[in-house]
Design an enzyme around this catalytic site. Structure first.
Site, PDB file in Angstrom:
ATOM      1  N   ARG A  90     -10.027   0.131  -0.121  1.00 14.62           N
ATOM      2  CA  ARG A  90      -9.219  -0.769  -1.053  1.00 14.62           C
ATOM      3  C   ARG A  90      -9.782  -1.834  -1.726  1.00 14.62           C
ATOM      4  NH1 ARG A  90      -5.165  -2.452   3.599  1.00 14.62           N
ATOM      5  NH2 ARG A  90      -7.200  -2.341   4.528  1.00 14.62           N
TER       6      ARG A  90
ATOM      7  N   ASP B   2      -3.274 -12.619  10.820  1.00 14.52           N
ATOM      8  CA  ASP B   2      -3.025 -11.656   9.822  1.00 14.52           C
ATOM      9  C   ASP B   2      -1.516 -11.803   9.635  1.00 14.52           C
ATOM     10  OD1 ASP B   2      -3.857 -10.299   7.666  1.00 14.52           O
ATOM     11  OD2 ASP B   2      -4.091  -8.534   8.877  1.00 14.52           O
TER      12      ASP B   2
ATOM     13  N   HIS C  55     -11.429  -9.234  11.142  1.00 15.55           N
ATOM     14  CA  HIS C  55     -10.956  -7.886  11.612  1.00 15.55           C
ATOM     15  C   HIS C  55     -12.126  -7.131  12.149  1.00 15.55           C
ATOM     16  CE1 HIS C  55      -7.596  -8.723   8.813  1.00 15.55           C
ATOM     17  NE2 HIS C  55      -8.183  -8.381   7.669  1.00 15.55           N
TER      18      HIS C  55
ATOM     19  N   GLU D  66       0.802  -1.180   0.100  1.00 19.84           N
ATOM     20  CA  GLU D  66      -0.028  -0.033  -0.113  1.00 19.84           C
ATOM     21  C   GLU D  66       0.755   1.200  -0.014  1.00 19.84           C
ATOM     22  OE1 GLU D  66      -2.741  -3.068   1.964  1.00 19.84           O
ATOM     23  OE2 GLU D  66      -0.706  -2.746   2.009  1.00 19.84           O
TER      24      GLU D  66
END
Length: 389
Positions: A164, A285, A225, A71
């Site tokens: 995103r 993650d 999340h 990113e």
């Protein structure tokens, strides 16, 4: 070689008391109150677990095994994970995912890494696709991927309510879930769709609408999340209480609200609110980028997820939040095994894979990690390293 784990207190994750466990190759061969081996039986290794709690190997259902991110430009693409980054955290089974980048990170790359980790000694599965919709698959079809490729057990992580994401419609997600469901039914796999939840105002509305308007059941999705912000967490409590699957990310680099509501605290809150423990999992993650954006959604920084955060969060839930050991262990053992239909994983039972973790009774720190009967980590030392470590 046979291995005999003696005198340990077993959490299967259900508490079984003090028992001995005989490992035969890569399987659990026998469990009894006391297993005696003849003195002249040479080909056996005895592991004294008298000061240990014995648990199943941990399952991490969301790991960026090929790295993630980007990113902040090409230099912010995180590297591939190494074997010891996984095993020293007590994890013996991982589910690999892509993420934001479905262009320079590909499904072929993901599968190759999964096979590599298997060769190095742990169990690894993957989900097909990334944030993007339409889903980028190996065969050109979600259903074909799940049916024909042994390692592919579901879809994800598909991004919703995130700047995103590909901004899919409700119908787009419903079709993905339908195809994954049929693929799972025909192949005996879970066919779960892993949904990456962003912090957008739509929250989980698409998922709720699919469940209300179609025949797709709540357990076809796992929403991850969900500690991203207090509003999302609050909505997720009702969702999980009604039967939906929710997942807490143990690596965090987000808002102050997210940091204050740790996975351990969130687990305690959900249980107090009447959520069935079976509907909750933790994932790390791991090796994914954890980008930080300002209020205008501009990139300002980056963290990297750690698989070791998985058990750290569970330990915190037990010691700081006083969550029962059986419940805390379920979210990284039996629950993900059930959700993803990993039938040989998740509990200490005869015939299941010999994935075992020994925890010190005194402080609940990890002492020994065994994957498919092989000691990978012991007494603070990595016993088996990855090929390039």
């Amino acid at each position: 070689m046979l291995k005999l784990i003696k005198n340990g207190e077993i959490y299967s994750p259900k508490y079984l008391g003090k028992k001995d466990i005989l490992l035969t190759g890569d399987k659990i061969g026998y469990i009894d109150d006391c297993i005696n081996i003849p003195d002249d039986f040479l080909d056996i290794q005895i592991i004294d677990a008298a000061e240990s709690l014995v648990t199943p190997g941990f399952i991490d259902g969301h790991v960026h095994i090929t790295g993630g991110g980007g990113e902040g430009g090409f230099k912010t693409r995180t590297p591939e994970i190494q074997l010891s980054d996984i095993t020293k955290g007590g994890v013996t089974t991982v589910i690999g995912v892509l993420g934001t980048d479905g262009t320079t990170r590909t499904m072929s790359n993901l599968l190759a890494k999964a096979y590599a980790l298997e060769e190095e000694g742990i169990s690894c599965y993957v989900l097909t696709g990334s944030y993007q919709v339409p889903v980028r698959t190996v065969t050109g079809s979600i259903q074909d991927d799940i049916i024909l490729i042994d390692k592919i057990i579901g879809v994800g992580e598909v991004a919703l309510s995130d700047h995103r994401s590909s901004q899919p419609t409700m119908e787009d997600i419903a079709k993905i879930a339908a195809e994954a469901r049929v693929g799972g039914i025909l192949s005996g796999k879970a066919g779960i769709v892993n949904i990456h939840m962003g912090d957008g105002h739509r929250n989980i509305s698409f998922i709720q609408e699919i469940i209300e308007k179609t025949e797709i059941p709540p357990r076809q999705f796992v929403l991850t999340h969900i500690l991203r912000n207090p509003e999302l967490f609050k909505i997720s409590i009702d969702y999980a209480r009604s039967g939906g699957l929710v997942d807490f990310t143990t690596s965090t680099a987000g808002s102050s609200d997210e940091k204050e509501l740790t996975p351990g605290k969130a687990l305690k809150v959900m249980l107090e609110e009447g959520v069935n423990i079976e509907n909750i999992t933790f994932t790390s993650d791991g090796q994914g980028s954890l980008p930080i954006f300002d209020e205008q959604k501009r990139y300002v920084g980056l963290g990297v997820g750690k698989v070791t955060s998985l058990y750290t969060a569970v330990r915190e839930a037990i010691l700081s939040e006083k969550v029962a050991i059986e419940d805390a262990l379920r979210v990284i053992t039996l629950n993900p095994a059930n959700n993803y239909m990993l039938k040989s994983k998740g509990s200490i039972e005869v015939g299941k894979d010999a994935d075992i973790v020994l925890l010190n009774k005194e402080d609940l720190n990890i002492n020994t990690v065994m994957a498919k009967g092989k000691v990978m980590y012991q007494n603070g030392e990595v016993r088996v390293k990855g090929t390039f470590e």
